[in-house]
Design a protein around this motif. Structure first.
Motif, mmCIF file in Angstrom:
data_model
loop_
_atom_site.group_PDB
_atom_site.id
_atom_site.type_symbol
_atom_site.label_atom_id
_atom_site.label_comp_id
_atom_site.label_asym_id
_atom_site.label_seq_id
_atom_site.Cartn_x
_atom_site.Cartn_y
_atom_site.Cartn_z
ATOM 1 N N ILE A 1 39.245 58.696 67.619
ATOM 2 C CA ILE A 1 39.709 58.429 66.250
ATOM 3 C C ILE A 1 38.790 59.040 65.202
ATOM 4 O O ILE A 1 39.211 59.239 64.060
ATOM 5 C CB ILE A 1 39.884 56.919 65.978
ATOM 6 C CG1 ILE A 1 38.555 56.186 66.031
ATOM 7 C CG2 ILE A 1 40.897 56.308 66.918
ATOM 8 C CD1 ILE A 1 38.609 54.798 65.408
ATOM 9 N N ASP A 2 37.554 59.349 65.570
ATOM 10 C CA ASP A 2 36.631 59.933 64.604
ATOM 11 C C ASP A 2 37.020 61.351 64.201
ATOM 12 O O ASP A 2 36.483 61.884 63.238
ATOM 13 C CB ASP A 2 35.204 59.925 65.159
ATOM 14 C CG ASP A 2 34.624 58.521 65.242
ATOM 15 O OD1 ASP A 2 35.084 57.629 64.491
ATOM 16 O OD2 ASP A 2 33.708 58.307 66.058
ATOM 17 N N THR A 3 37.950 61.971 64.928
ATOM 18 C CA THR A 3 38.365 63.335 64.601
ATOM 19 C C THR A 3 39.575 63.370 63.673
ATOM 20 O O THR A 3 40.011 64.447 63.282
ATOM 21 C CB THR A 3 38.711 64.130 65.881
ATOM 22 O OG1 THR A 3 39.826 63.506 66.530
ATOM 23 C CG2 THR A 3 37.523 64.171 66.832
ATOM 24 N N ASP A 4 40.105 62.202 63.320
ATOM 25 C CA ASP A 4 41.311 62.138 62.490
ATOM 26 C C ASP A 4 41.146 61.044 61.432
ATOM 27 O O ASP A 4 41.128 59.861 61.766
ATOM 28 C CB ASP A 4 42.516 61.832 63.378
ATOM 29 C CG ASP A 4 43.836 61.844 62.629
ATOM 30 O OD1 ASP A 4 43.887 61.365 61.481
ATOM 31 O OD2 ASP A 4 44.817 62.322 63.213
ATOM 32 N N PRO A 5 41.031 61.413 60.156
ATOM 33 C CA PRO A 5 40.813 60.421 59.100
ATOM 34 C C PRO A 5 41.889 59.329 59.036
ATOM 35 O O PRO A 5 41.581 58.172 58.748
ATOM 36 C CB PRO A 5 40.804 61.249 57.807
ATOM 37 C CG PRO A 5 40.472 62.632 58.239
ATOM 38 C CD PRO A 5 41.026 62.785 59.627
ATOM 39 N N GLU A 6 43.120 59.680 59.324
ATOM 40 C CA GLU A 6 44.188 58.664 59.285
ATOM 41 C C GLU A 6 44.031 57.653 60.413
ATOM 42 O O GLU A 6 44.211 56.450 60.208
ATOM 43 C CB GLU A 6 45.559 59.341 59.353
ATOM 44 C CG GLU A 6 45.922 60.075 58.086
ATOM 45 C CD GLU A 6 47.291 60.718 58.166
ATOM 46 O OE1 GLU A 6 48.146 60.239 58.938
ATOM 47 O OE2 GLU A 6 47.498 61.704 57.433
ATOM 48 N N GLY B 1 39.863 51.978 62.845
ATOM 49 C CA GLY B 1 38.408 52.047 62.908
ATOM 50 C C GLY B 1 37.701 50.783 63.341
ATOM 51 O O GLY B 1 36.687 50.829 64.017
ATOM 52 N N GLU B 2 38.227 49.630 62.986
ATOM 53 C CA GLU B 2 37.579 48.360 63.319
ATOM 54 C C GLU B 2 38.168 47.695 64.557
ATOM 55 O O GLU B 2 37.699 46.635 64.952
ATOM 56 C CB GLU B 2 37.690 47.401 62.132
ATOM 57 C CG GLU B 2 37.048 47.914 60.863
ATOM 58 C CD GLU B 2 35.553 48.169 61.029
ATOM 59 O OE1 GLU B 2 34.872 47.350 61.669
ATOM 60 O OE2 GLU B 2 35.083 49.203 60.523
ATOM 61 N N GLU B 3 39.176 48.277 65.164
ATOM 62 C CA GLU B 3 39.875 47.619 66.262
ATOM 63 C C GLU B 3 39.803 48.365 67.580
ATOM 64 O O GLU B 3 40.463 47.979 68.527
ATOM 65 C CB GLU B 3 41.347 47.413 65.885
ATOM 66 C CG GLU B 3 41.527 46.515 64.701
ATOM 67 C CD GLU B 3 42.978 46.312 64.338
ATOM 68 O OE1 GLU B 3 43.821 47.158 64.689
ATOM 69 O OE2 GLU B 3 43.251 45.301 63.704
#
Length: 76
Positions: free
Chosen positions: A35-40, A46-48
């Protein structure tokens, strides 16, 4: 099946082991997405993390229950 994860995440490592074992048992495959490669994705999950999706629908987050995952993959 998709697993949203982040490198260095202990829960993600545990989830990967569960998902890998269940998918191997059922002859299914899965894709890992950082997920760090995609801002959306980062904003959404990010928290889950880890977050699992089965057939594009959110299934679990933080922990993956192998029995629930088996049932979802069989029913999917």
């Amino acid at each position: 099946m998709t697993v949203y994860m982040r490198p260095g995440c202990h829960l993600c490592d545990v989830a990967r082991e569960v998902v890998d074992a269940v998918c191997a048992e059922l002859g299914e495959s899965f894709v890992e997405v950082d997920i760090d490669t995609d801002p959306e994705l980062l904003a959404a999950y990010g928290e889950e993390i880890p977050v699992t999706l089965v057939d594009g629908r959110r299934h679990d987050f933080w922990r993956v229950d192998p029995q629930r995952l088996r049932a979802a993959l069989r029913d999917g």
